[in-house]
Write a protein that holds these residues in place. Structure first.
Motif, mmCIF file in Angstrom:
data_model
loop_
_atom_site.group_PDB
_atom_site.id
_atom_site.type_symbol
_atom_site.label_atom_id
_atom_site.label_comp_id
_atom_site.label_asym_id
_atom_site.label_seq_id
_atom_site.Cartn_x
_atom_site.Cartn_y
_atom_site.Cartn_z
ATOM 1 N N GLY A 202 0.805 -1.219 0.000
ATOM 2 C CA GLY A 202 0.000 0.000 0.000
ATOM 3 C C GLY A 202 0.837 1.269 0.000
ATOM 4 N N GLU A 203 2.154 1.142 -0.164
ATOM 5 C CA GLU A 203 3.030 2.322 -0.196
ATOM 6 C C GLU A 203 2.698 3.198 -1.391
ATOM 7 N N LEU A 204 2.637 4.497 -1.175
ATOM 8 C CA LEU A 204 2.430 5.445 -2.266
ATOM 9 C C LEU A 204 3.767 5.623 -2.988
ATOM 10 N N LEU A 205 3.882 5.046 -4.159
ATOM 11 C CA LEU A 205 5.138 5.086 -4.910
ATOM 12 C C LEU A 205 5.293 6.368 -5.711
ATOM 13 N N GLY A 206 4.182 6.907 -6.172
ATOM 14 C CA GLY A 206 4.268 8.114 -6.982
ATOM 15 C C GLY A 206 2.921 8.783 -7.138
ATOM 16 N N ALA A 207 2.968 10.086 -7.388
ATOM 17 C CA ALA A 207 1.755 10.852 -7.643
ATOM 18 C C ALA A 207 2.059 11.901 -8.701
ATOM 19 N N HIS A 208 1.129 12.073 -9.621
ATOM 20 C CA HIS A 208 1.351 12.965 -10.764
ATOM 21 C C HIS A 208 0.067 13.716 -11.073
ATOM 22 N N MET A 209 0.214 15.020 -11.325
ATOM 23 C CA MET A 209 -0.954 15.856 -11.587
ATOM 24 C C MET A 209 -0.681 16.784 -12.760
ATOM 25 N N VAL A 210 -1.724 17.072 -13.493
ATOM 26 C CA VAL A 210 -1.666 18.105 -14.509
ATOM 27 C C VAL A 210 -3.000 18.828 -14.479
ATOM 28 N N GLY A 211 -2.951 20.165 -14.367
ATOM 29 C CA GLY A 211 -4.178 20.931 -14.292
ATOM 30 C C GLY A 211 -3.971 22.262 -13.596
ATOM 31 N N GLU A 212 -5.055 22.945 -13.334
ATOM 32 C CA GLU A 212 -5.036 24.274 -12.732
ATOM 33 C C GLU A 212 -4.499 24.213 -11.304
ATOM 34 N N GLU A 213 -3.444 24.970 -11.023
ATOM 35 C CA GLU A 213 -2.889 25.126 -9.678
ATOM 36 C C GLU A 213 -2.549 23.805 -8.989
ATOM 37 N N VAL A 214 -2.193 22.786 -9.743
ATOM 38 C CA VAL A 214 -1.826 21.514 -9.105
ATOM 39 C C VAL A 214 -0.515 21.628 -8.330
ATOM 40 N N THR A 215 0.272 22.664 -8.639
ATOM 41 C CA THR A 215 1.514 22.863 -7.885
ATOM 42 C C THR A 215 1.223 23.186 -6.418
ATOM 43 N N GLU A 216 0.006 23.649 -6.117
ATOM 44 C CA GLU A 216 -0.382 23.915 -4.738
ATOM 45 C C GLU A 216 -0.984 22.683 -4.066
ATOM 46 N N MET A 217 -1.175 21.604 -4.820
ATOM 47 C CA MET A 217 -1.823 20.413 -4.283
ATOM 48 C C MET A 217 -0.867 19.263 -4.013
ATOM 49 N N ILE A 218 0.263 19.234 -4.700
ATOM 50 C CA ILE A 218 1.160 18.079 -4.617
ATOM 51 C C ILE A 218 1.702 17.873 -3.208
ATOM 52 N N ASN A 219 1.708 18.948 -2.397
ATOM 53 C CA ASN A 219 2.250 18.800 -1.043
ATOM 54 C C ASN A 219 1.482 17.756 -0.230
ATOM 55 N N GLY A 220 0.199 17.535 -0.525
ATOM 56 C CA GLY A 220 -0.560 16.515 0.192
ATOM 57 C C GLY A 220 0.042 15.141 0.033
ATOM 58 N N TYR A 221 0.424 14.816 -1.195
ATOM 59 C CA TYR A 221 1.038 13.514 -1.440
ATOM 60 C C TYR A 221 2.472 13.458 -0.910
ATOM 61 N N ALA A 222 3.181 14.589 -0.952
ATOM 62 C CA ALA A 222 4.540 14.616 -0.420
ATOM 63 C C ALA A 222 4.534 14.342 1.087
ATOM 64 N N ILE A 223 3.589 14.948 1.784
ATOM 65 C CA ILE A 223 3.453 14.689 3.220
ATOM 66 C C ILE A 223 3.080 13.236 3.463
ATOM 67 N N ALA A 224 2.194 12.707 2.629
ATOM 68 C CA ALA A 224 1.785 11.308 2.774
ATOM 69 C C ALA A 224 2.979 10.375 2.650
ATOM 70 N N GLN A 225 3.869 10.647 1.707
ATOM 71 C CA GLN A 225 5.061 9.811 1.555
ATOM 72 C C GLN A 225 5.974 9.923 2.768
ATOM 73 N N THR A 226 6.170 11.148 3.267
ATOM 74 C CA THR A 226 7.030 11.346 4.433
ATOM 75 C C THR A 226 6.487 10.595 5.648
ATOM 76 N N LEU A 227 5.173 10.565 5.795
ATOM 77 C CA LEU A 227 4.540 9.873 6.923
ATOM 78 C C LEU A 227 4.393 8.372 6.675
#
Length: 463
Positions: free
Chosen positions: A403-428
């Motif tokens: 169940g490890e989150l290996l990767g997350a990828h986004m393309v769209g409006e202001e997704v650069t402000e959303m990727i931190n959610g997955y980055a935190i998830a990986q750190t935790l």
């Protein structure tokens, strides 16, 4: 010649260097920082921040042009390029002053000049009027990098530009050719296209944004072509010449033929700033022009460290800042963990934006373990539809067994402000279970992040 002694000397005041200096001072070290140009480095002055200011102007222009779609009638917008550029420079100037204030607040001694290592902890700083000899128990090299030059296309400010010239145009060229389809090249292509230029992009790889997941690259490519940007992938310049005040280029590869441009913007990578540092006085090793370090930013020379772009990829400001903190805390004997490069998010502020962290789908499959992939399109997201920002999607990749989150990828409006959610998830070390049971607010575009996780396990609710 004056001599001063410090616990730590940082050479380079970019996002890695000034953060390292501040953190060291917080931990009780006597710290000096040497910077030969502007505080904040390339990122703050000639990279990350001023480009985002320009791109924001482009976003506003697009929005105004599309105002009728929102029921708003406006006159045809006019671009004041001088003000667009000046606003960008003002943002950099304000932030540069902020860095100076932070250094002063944290009692970091600032030297303006060119630093050169002299061995055994000594550094000579050539200032405008005199030389300063400094000694430090520990020295951090944070000298960054510069745009890579092509010998047959020297930057002249007229026909051939680097990012510096592209940031302060006096006029918008009618025809612009961007060589290099990485983040920098694509961002400038989007800005100049919005400003009215005819834009072409030439890339040697078989797709634009070659570091991103293939589906992300394809989506951005389709959006750029719809916007009128011509893409030449798997192609390169075979020859060029100046004809009647324009650059005429012979292209070979997947696309063969000729094209002409009033300006060619070179975005073909970077070269580390290692020259004139006095590295020959040390045991420092170079690999592909970058300083070799271990997982704690230590070089082969005792008490000499390197962080940021000068120490190799990924060439990202936030990676440099994190390395600066890690390096200083390790020096002070604190418990620190090495950086996992797959936990460093990357963003491209194109139109549409791109954000990612971790493995692409292809990279994850190469690990040889079963994976689960989930996707959710913004066209099925209520907030995206309300904002008329339904281009793109969210994609996640999980290890099927753990169940490890290996990767997350986004393309769209202001997704650069959303990727931190997955980055935190990986750190935790969060698994799909925690992500599924996380309650996200409605209506938001971030709900697509939740739905993508559900989709990976055939549980998507709105698709």
């Amino acid at each position: 010649m004056n001599e001063q002694k410090f616990d730590l000397l940082v050479i380079g005041g970019g996002p890695g260097g000034y953060v390292a200096a501040i953190r060291a001072s917080q931990l009780g070290m006597k710290v000096a920082l040497v910077e030969k140009a502007e505080l904040g480095g390339i990122c703050l002055n000639w990279g990350c921040l001023p480009t985002k200011a320009l791109l924001r102007s482009a976003d506003v222009l697009r929005l105004v042009k599309n105002a009728a779609a929102f029921g708003i009638d406006v006159a045809a917008p006019q671009v004041n390029l001088t003000q667009v550029v000046q606003r960008s420079r003002d943002v950099s100037a304000k932030l540069q002053g902020g860095v100076a204030g932070l250094l002063k607040k944290n009692k970091v001694t600032l030297f303006r000049g060119l630093a050169q290592l002299q061995g055994q902890g000594w550094v000579q700083v050539q200032c405008a009027e005199r030389s300063q000899r400094l000694h430090a128990t520990h020295i951090i090299l944070a000298t960054g990098a510069r745009a890579r030059a092509l010998t047959d296309m020297p930057i002249d400010g007229q026909y051939f530009w680097s990012y510096r010239e592209a940031l302060v145009p006096k006029t918008i060229p009618k025809r612009l050719l961007v060589i290099g389809a990485g983040a920098i090249g694509i961002e400038f292509a989007c800005f100049y296209r919005a400003m009215g230029a005819e834009v072409s992009v030439l890339e040697w790889a078989d797709r634009i944004l070659p570091q991103e997941d293939a589906e992300i690259s394809a989506t951005v490519a389709a959006a750029l072509e719809k916007d009128g940007i011509q893409l030449y992938t798997a192609s390169k310049v075979a020859a060029h010449r100046i004809v009647n005040g324009a650059v005429q280029l012979d292209i070979t590869g997947q696309h063969t033929g000729q094209c002409s441009a009033d300006v060619v913007l070179l975005a073909v990578g970077i070269s580390a700033n290692t020259e004139k540092l006095g590295l020959e006085q040390t045991q420092v090793q170079l690999e592909r022009g970058h300083i070799v370090t271990d997982e704690f930013c230590r070089t082969a020379e005792k008490n000499l460290y390197a962080i940021g772009d000068v120490a190799g990829p990924p060439w990202l400001a936030h990676k440099a800042s994190h390395e600066g903190i890690l390096c200083v805390e390790k020096i002070m004997g604190l418990t620190v963990a090495p950086i996992n490069s797959k936990h460093i998010p990357a963003c491209t502020y194109s139109h549409p934006q791109v954000a990612s962290v971790g493995y692409s789908e292809a990279q994850a499959r190469e690990l040889g373990k079963p994976i689960r992939v989930g996707k959710f399109p913004f066209v099925a997201n209520g907030k995206a539809l309300a904002m008329q920002s339904s281009t793109g999607f969210v994609k996640v990749i999980f290890d099927e067994h753990s169940g490890e989150l290996l990767g997350a990828h986004m393309v769209g409006e202001e997704v650069t402000e959303m990727i931190n959610g997955y980055a935190i998830a990986q750190t935790l070390e969060t698994t799909e279970q925690e992500l599924m049971h996380t309650i996200l607010p409605h209506p938001t575009m971030s709900e697509a992040m939740h739905e993508a996780v559900l989709a990976a396990y055939q549980r998507a609710l709105h698709q």
